[in-house]
Design a protein around this motif. Sequence first.
Motif, mmCIF file in Angstrom:
data_model
loop_
_atom_site.group_PDB
_atom_site.id
_atom_site.type_symbol
_atom_site.label_atom_id
_atom_site.label_comp_id
_atom_site.label_asym_id
_atom_site.label_seq_id
_atom_site.Cartn_x
_atom_site.Cartn_y
_atom_site.Cartn_z
ATOM 1 N N VAL A 131 1.187 -1.370 -0.310
ATOM 2 C CA VAL A 131 0.323 0.368 -0.260
ATOM 3 C C VAL A 131 0.561 1.034 -0.094
ATOM 4 O O VAL A 131 0.518 2.065 -0.926
ATOM 5 C CB VAL A 131 -0.912 -0.202 0.854
ATOM 6 C CG1 VAL A 131 -1.684 1.298 1.140
ATOM 7 C CG2 VAL A 131 -1.787 -1.254 0.924
ATOM 8 N N LEU A 132 2.024 1.052 1.326
ATOM 9 C CA LEU A 132 2.922 2.716 0.824
ATOM 10 C C LEU A 132 3.506 3.331 -0.207
ATOM 11 O O LEU A 132 3.892 3.472 -0.920
ATOM 12 C CB LEU A 132 3.863 2.345 2.304
ATOM 13 C CG LEU A 132 3.242 2.206 3.368
ATOM 14 C CD1 LEU A 132 3.908 3.004 5.103
ATOM 15 C CD2 LEU A 132 2.245 3.917 3.460
ATOM 16 N N GLY A 133 3.763 1.278 -1.440
ATOM 17 C CA GLY A 133 4.645 1.758 -2.583
ATOM 18 C C GLY A 133 6.230 1.918 -2.158
ATOM 19 O O GLY A 133 6.745 2.331 -1.337
ATOM 20 N N ASP A 134 6.916 2.241 -3.542
ATOM 21 C CA ASP A 134 8.236 1.629 -3.503
ATOM 22 C C ASP A 134 8.900 2.921 -2.679
ATOM 23 O O ASP A 134 9.794 3.293 -2.767
ATOM 24 C CB ASP A 134 8.649 2.121 -4.947
ATOM 25 C CG ASP A 134 8.492 1.483 -5.669
ATOM 26 O OD1 ASP A 134 8.123 0.241 -5.520
ATOM 27 O OD2 ASP A 134 8.262 1.476 -6.314
ATOM 28 N N ASP A 135 8.149 4.298 -2.172
ATOM 29 C CA ASP A 135 8.888 5.221 -1.508
ATOM 30 C C ASP A 135 8.905 5.148 -0.248
ATOM 31 O O ASP A 135 9.497 5.858 0.641
ATOM 32 C CB ASP A 135 8.163 6.455 -1.632
ATOM 33 C CG ASP A 135 8.354 7.199 -2.499
ATOM 34 O OD1 ASP A 135 8.518 7.260 -3.679
ATOM 35 O OD2 ASP A 135 7.525 8.292 -3.012
ATOM 36 N N TYR A 136 8.736 3.734 0.413
ATOM 37 C CA TYR A 136 8.883 3.516 1.696
ATOM 38 C C TYR A 136 9.786 2.361 1.864
ATOM 39 O O TYR A 136 9.137 1.105 1.266
ATOM 40 C CB TYR A 136 7.637 3.657 2.510
ATOM 41 C CG TYR A 136 7.174 4.725 2.803
ATOM 42 C CD1 TYR A 136 6.857 5.044 4.143
ATOM 43 C CD2 TYR A 136 6.187 5.225 1.581
ATOM 44 C CE1 TYR A 136 6.431 6.090 4.202
ATOM 45 C CE2 TYR A 136 5.182 6.712 1.479
ATOM 46 C CZ TYR A 136 5.218 6.756 2.865
ATOM 47 O OH TYR A 136 4.899 8.384 3.065
ATOM 48 N N VAL A 137 10.302 1.502 2.680
ATOM 49 C CA VAL A 137 10.777 0.248 3.664
ATOM 50 C C VAL A 137 9.897 0.133 4.851
ATOM 51 O O VAL A 137 10.159 0.424 5.897
ATOM 52 C CB VAL A 137 12.416 0.480 3.141
ATOM 53 C CG1 VAL A 137 12.525 -0.994 4.333
ATOM 54 C CG2 VAL A 137 13.265 1.044 1.529
ATOM 55 N N VAL A 138 9.151 -1.361 4.444
ATOM 56 C CA VAL A 138 8.764 -1.884 5.635
ATOM 57 C C VAL A 138 9.319 -2.937 6.254
ATOM 58 O O VAL A 138 9.689 -3.732 5.796
ATOM 59 C CB VAL A 138 7.298 -1.907 5.467
ATOM 60 C CG1 VAL A 138 6.483 -2.706 7.082
ATOM 61 C CG2 VAL A 138 6.219 -0.540 4.957
ATOM 62 N N LYS A 139 10.087 -2.823 7.570
ATOM 63 C CA LYS A 139 10.536 -4.174 8.185
ATOM 64 C C LYS A 139 9.158 -4.161 9.245
ATOM 65 O O LYS A 139 9.264 -3.502 10.278
ATOM 66 C CB LYS A 139 11.538 -3.882 8.525
ATOM 67 C CG LYS A 139 12.459 -4.017 7.384
ATOM 68 C CD LYS A 139 12.798 -5.008 6.980
ATOM 69 C CE LYS A 139 12.931 -5.538 5.059
ATOM 70 N NZ LYS A 139 13.412 -6.651 4.141
ATOM 71 N N LEU A 140 9.541 -5.554 9.629
ATOM 72 C CA LEU A 140 8.941 -6.206 10.889
ATOM 73 C C LEU A 140 10.056 -6.289 11.432
ATOM 74 O O LEU A 140 10.653 -6.751 11.642
ATOM 75 C CB LEU A 140 8.313 -7.696 10.851
ATOM 76 C CG LEU A 140 7.388 -7.563 12.075
ATOM 77 C CD1 LEU A 140 6.673 -7.303 13.161
ATOM 78 C CD2 LEU A 140 7.064 -9.377 11.936
ATOM 79 N N ALA A 141 9.318 -6.475 13.379
ATOM 80 C CA ALA A 141 10.339 -5.919 14.178
ATOM 81 C C ALA A 141 9.862 -6.684 15.568
ATOM 82 O O ALA A 141 8.851 -6.154 15.464
ATOM 83 C CB ALA A 141 11.680 -4.896 14.458
ATOM 84 N N MET A 142 10.347 -7.783 16.869
ATOM 85 C CA MET A 142 10.187 -8.275 17.646
ATOM 86 C C MET A 142 11.165 -7.328 18.951
ATOM 87 O O MET A 142 12.334 -7.218 18.322
ATOM 88 C CB MET A 142 9.907 -9.209 17.588
ATOM 89 C CG MET A 142 9.387 -10.061 16.927
ATOM 90 S SD MET A 142 7.235 -9.645 17.016
ATOM 91 C CE MET A 142 7.299 -10.575 15.415
ATOM 92 N N ARG A 143 10.193 -6.530 20.009
ATOM 93 C CA ARG A 143 11.251 -6.071 20.932
ATOM 94 C C ARG A 143 11.901 -7.365 21.475
ATOM 95 O O ARG A 143 13.279 -7.127 21.938
ATOM 96 C CB ARG A 143 10.384 -5.223 21.778
ATOM 97 C CG ARG A 143 10.975 -5.115 22.993
ATOM 98 C CD ARG A 143 12.085 -4.237 23.485
ATOM 99 N NE ARG A 143 12.851 -3.735 24.483
ATOM 100 C CZ ARG A 143 14.162 -4.243 24.150
ATOM 101 N NH1 ARG A 143 14.501 -5.512 23.678
ATOM 102 N NH2 ARG A 143 15.006 -3.562 25.140
ATOM 103 N N TYR A 144 11.624 -8.564 21.550
ATOM 104 C CA TYR A 144 11.666 -9.564 22.083
ATOM 105 C C TYR A 144 12.549 -10.960 21.128
ATOM 106 O O TYR A 144 11.277 -10.826 20.444
ATOM 107 C CB TYR A 144 12.020 -10.519 23.314
ATOM 108 C CG TYR A 144 11.686 -9.080 24.297
ATOM 109 C CD1 TYR A 144 12.428 -8.016 24.903
ATOM 110 C CD2 TYR A 144 9.955 -8.509 24.986
ATOM 111 C CE1 TYR A 144 11.915 -7.720 25.811
ATOM 112 C CE2 TYR A 144 9.580 -7.414 25.815
ATOM 113 C CZ TYR A 144 10.697 -6.603 25.465
ATOM 114 O OH TYR A 144 10.636 -5.824 26.773
ATOM 115 N N GLN A 145 13.420 -11.299 21.063
ATOM 116 C CA GLN A 145 14.044 -12.128 20.014
ATOM 117 C C GLN A 145 13.240 -12.029 18.122
ATOM 118 O O GLN A 145 13.763 -10.544 18.287
ATOM 119 C CB GLN A 145 12.550 -13.704 20.361
ATOM 120 C CG GLN A 145 12.609 -14.053 21.806
ATOM 121 C CD GLN A 145 14.109 -14.565 22.115
ATOM 122 O OE1 GLN A 145 14.477 -15.704 20.986
ATOM 123 N NE2 GLN A 145 14.676 -14.226 22.453
ATOM 124 N N SER A 146 13.356 -12.739 17.960
ATOM 125 C CA SER A 146 13.292 -12.965 15.939
ATOM 126 C C SER A 146 12.254 -12.253 15.331
ATOM 127 O O SER A 146 10.735 -12.679 15.451
ATOM 128 C CB SER A 146 13.898 -13.907 15.811
ATOM 129 O OG SER A 146 13.454 -14.777 16.024
#
Length: 353
Positions: free
Chosen positions: A103-118
């Motif tokens: 939805v955000l497109g090429d102007d954004y890089v979206v990454k999932l992270a966890m506060r603890y572990q991976s």
Amino acid sequence: MESPVLQPPVATVKTVGKTGVLLVNLGTPDSPSVPDVRKYLREFLMDSRVIDIPYIQRFFLINGIIAPFRAPKSAKVYKQLWSETGSPLKYYGNVVERQLQTVLGDDYVVKLAMRYQSPSIQAGLDEFQQLGLRDIVVVPFFPQYASASTGSVYEKVMDIVKTWQVIPAVRFINRFLEHPKFIEGFVQLGRKYMAAYDYDHIIFSYHGLPERQITKGDVAHTVCRFGTCCESFHAQNQHCYRAQCFETTRLLVRDLGIPEGKYTTCFQSRLGRTPWIKPYTDDVIRELGAKGVKSVLAFSPSFVADCLETTIEVGVEYKELFEASGGKHWQLVESLNDNPLWIETLVDLVKSA
């Protein structure tokens, strides 16, 4: 004839670089095995914002008592939660990451992270650093601010980026309980169940915190009384987690059309013997049973993805407690997970950051 006044050309600003979007949820073990659960518990509970006691006491409490003895029990519960796709919290996090990127497109890089572990916050920020991003938006997946959740994410991110030679603009989402699409997402889920069954009572169960953490956040020492202070939401208590939870309930109740006296705000997941914020969900359930309440619809609006605290604690354990207290019908309202309104909420949060 006067000479015309020449206007300077309007400068056009060319956007250079992309925006990184770091989506951060609490975390989950890599597997339901005892070693992985123990590893997760140690990292989670050793966070000084989660268990806010002196380091030496915390170290021996976690490594000498809680992790060794609790890990085998927790591993059995995680096995109940696990599916072919793994942990639902991580599964839905990956789905949301992909959908938001689209939805955000090429102007954004979206990454999932966890506060603890991976996947870890460190790994996500390392990738952002290599990409030379223009700015970074950090979105903790916690609707209500608490030091032990959102505050911990802030601290971890800042501990990492402070070592960078070049630090881009970093923006944090503090809370989003008031966002209309977040509220509407839970309202639509609730209406589905309310249309199918006439429930005697509605429970809004939020993750609990020790009272001392709420008191420590009241830096002016004028707000927290653990009573009437949360009956309204205003400038003096807007940063209080308990007040934010009660405000979330008010917004949901308003849009669901639930009358006074038919709903309760309460708090779950206590740990240890010190006082936690009240009322406790398990006590409320017993009281409802004693009053002859036979059917309950349960919301968990402090979680945006189903996890141990929603699916197992509210969906299974509290159901069993309710039935043991005389109840007949208990229904959990699932979390937003990959609901389109949740994606729309995130788009708004990122673009308005």
